[in-house]
Design an enzyme around this catalytic site. Structure first.
Site, PDB file in Angstrom:
ATOM      1  N   ASP A   1     -18.120 -15.292  29.555  1.00 26.21           N
ATOM      2  CA  ASP A   1     -17.579 -14.453  28.485  1.00 26.21           C
ATOM      3  C   ASP A   1     -18.326 -14.833  27.209  1.00 26.21           C
ATOM      4  O   ASP A   1     -18.280 -15.995  26.779  1.00 26.21           O
ATOM      5  CB  ASP A   1     -16.080 -14.699  28.292  1.00 26.21           C
ATOM      6  CG  ASP A   1     -15.261 -14.168  29.460  1.00 26.21           C
ATOM      7  OD1 ASP A   1     -15.691 -13.188  30.083  1.00 26.21           O
ATOM      8  OD2 ASP A   1     -14.198 -14.743  29.743  1.00 26.21           O
TER       9      ASP A   1
ATOM     10  N   ASP B   1      -8.456  -4.575  33.501  1.00 19.05           N
ATOM     11  CA  ASP B   1      -7.585  -5.622  32.975  1.00 19.05           C
ATOM     12  C   ASP B   1      -6.166  -5.066  32.961  1.00 19.05           C
ATOM     13  O   ASP B   1      -5.926  -4.017  32.373  1.00 19.05           O
ATOM     14  CB  ASP B   1      -7.984  -6.002  31.540  1.00 19.05           C
ATOM     15  CG  ASP B   1      -9.416  -6.515  31.449  1.00 19.05           C
ATOM     16  OD1 ASP B   1      -9.920  -7.058  32.449  1.00 19.05           O
ATOM     17  OD2 ASP B   1     -10.029  -6.370  30.369  1.00 19.05           O
TER      18      ASP B   1
END
Length: 251
Positions: A11, A130
Site C-alpha cells: 500500500d 472493499d
C-alpha cells in the site's frame, strides 16, 4: 488442482509503503522498491501495488515507481489506484504492470470492466472490492473505504464476473489489520457464486489464518501486508506449512 498463491501487498502513500488498521492509523513500512525485490526473491507468487490515496487525491498511479518495481521483480505484478480509463491501463501495462486493479472507478462506471477485458483480456483485470458489514449486510465501500455505497458485496461480485473481470480481490474492512483472520464465511460464499479466482485480503495474523482462508474460505490466493512487511511471517515458512496442510503451493 491449481496452486494457491501468496501475495504480499504494498500500500503506497507519498512514495512509501504504509499499513494501518481498518483502513486508518497508517504507519511506515519501508521503501516499496526494496520490499518488492525482497518478496520476489523470497518466493512470493505475485505482488500487488496499491496507490491508496490516488483516487482520493484525484491523481494517477505513480508510473515511475511502477517501472522501478517491475525492473526488480520476476513475478506477476498487479497495480491499482486512480485507474479510470483504458488509457490509464495502457500506460501501466507498458511500464511493467501485468494486471491492473480497479475499485471505485468500476463501481462508478461498470462498463469500464467490459472495456478493459475486451481490450486487454480478462486475465489483466482484477476488480478490488472493499466491504464491511452494516446491519448484517456486506456493503461495498469506495475511496479507500471512506465512502459507503448501496451495493451488496455478493451482488456486485456476480456482476463484476459477468462483465469480464479475471479475478476479485476481496478485502474485509472489518478484518483489515486486526490480525484476527480472514472473513472466511464471506470468502466461501463468493467462491460459490462466481467462477473466477478470489483473492482473500484483510486479517492475516498468523500462518493458520492462511490455512483457514484456503480450507474454509475456499480462496484461490491470500494477500497480506503487515505480517510480511514487519517480518512476522516468512514466505518460505508459510508455504512449507501450507504444503504440510495438504494445500498445493509453489515452493
Amino acid at each position: 488442482m491449481l496452486a494457491k498463491r501468496i501475495i504480499p501487498c504494498l500500500d503506497i502513500k507519498n512514495g512509501r509503503t504504509v499499513k494501518g488498521v481498518n483502513f486508518v492509523d497508517l504507519r511506515d513500512a519501508g521503501d516499496p522498491v526494496e520490499l518488492a525485490a525482497i518478496y520476489s526473491a523470497e518466493g512470493a507468487d505475485e505482488l500487488v501495488f496499491l496507490d491508496i490515496s490516488a483516487t482520493e487525491e484525484r491523481r494517477k498511479t505513480l508510473v515511475n515507481m511502477v517501472r522501478s518495481v517491475a525492473e526488480k521483480i520476476n513475478i506477476p505484478f498487479t497495480v491499482g489506484g486512480g485507474i479510470s480509463s483504458v488509457e490509464d491501463v495502457d500506460i501501466l501495462l507498458n511500464n511493467g504492470a501485468d494486471k491492473v486493479s480497479i475499485n471505485s472507478s468500476a463501481v462508478k462506471n461498470p462498463q469500464l470492466i467490459n472495456d478493459l477485458a475486451q481490450k486487454f483480456g480478462s486475465q489483466c483485470v482484477v476488480v478490488a472490492i472493499d466491504a464491511k458489514q452494516i446491519d448484517g449486510q456486506w456493503i461495498v465501500h469506495l475511496v479507500g473505504g471512506k465512502v459507503p455505497t448501496e451495493l451488496n458485496l455478493f451482488d456486485w461480485a456476480v456482476e463484476v464476473a459477468e462483465r469480464g473481470a479475471g479475478e476479485i480481490l476481496f478485502t474485509s474492512m472489518d478484518n483489515d489489520g486486526t490480525k484476527n483472520g480472514f472473513a472466511n464465511e464471506a470468502l466461501a460464499k463468493l467462491s460459490e457464486l462466481v467462477n473466477i479466482p478470489i483473492i482473500a485480503s484483510g486479517g492475516a495474523g498468523n500462518i493458520q489464518h492462511f490455512v483457514d482462508s484456503f480450507k474454509e474460505g475456499k480462496a484461490d490466493a491470500a494477500l497480506a501486508a503487515s505480517v510480511f512487511h514487519f517480518k512476522e511471517i516468512e514466505i518460505k515458512a508459510l508455504k512449507q506449512e501450507l504444503r504440510d496442510n495438504n494445500i498445493e503451493v509453489r515452493i
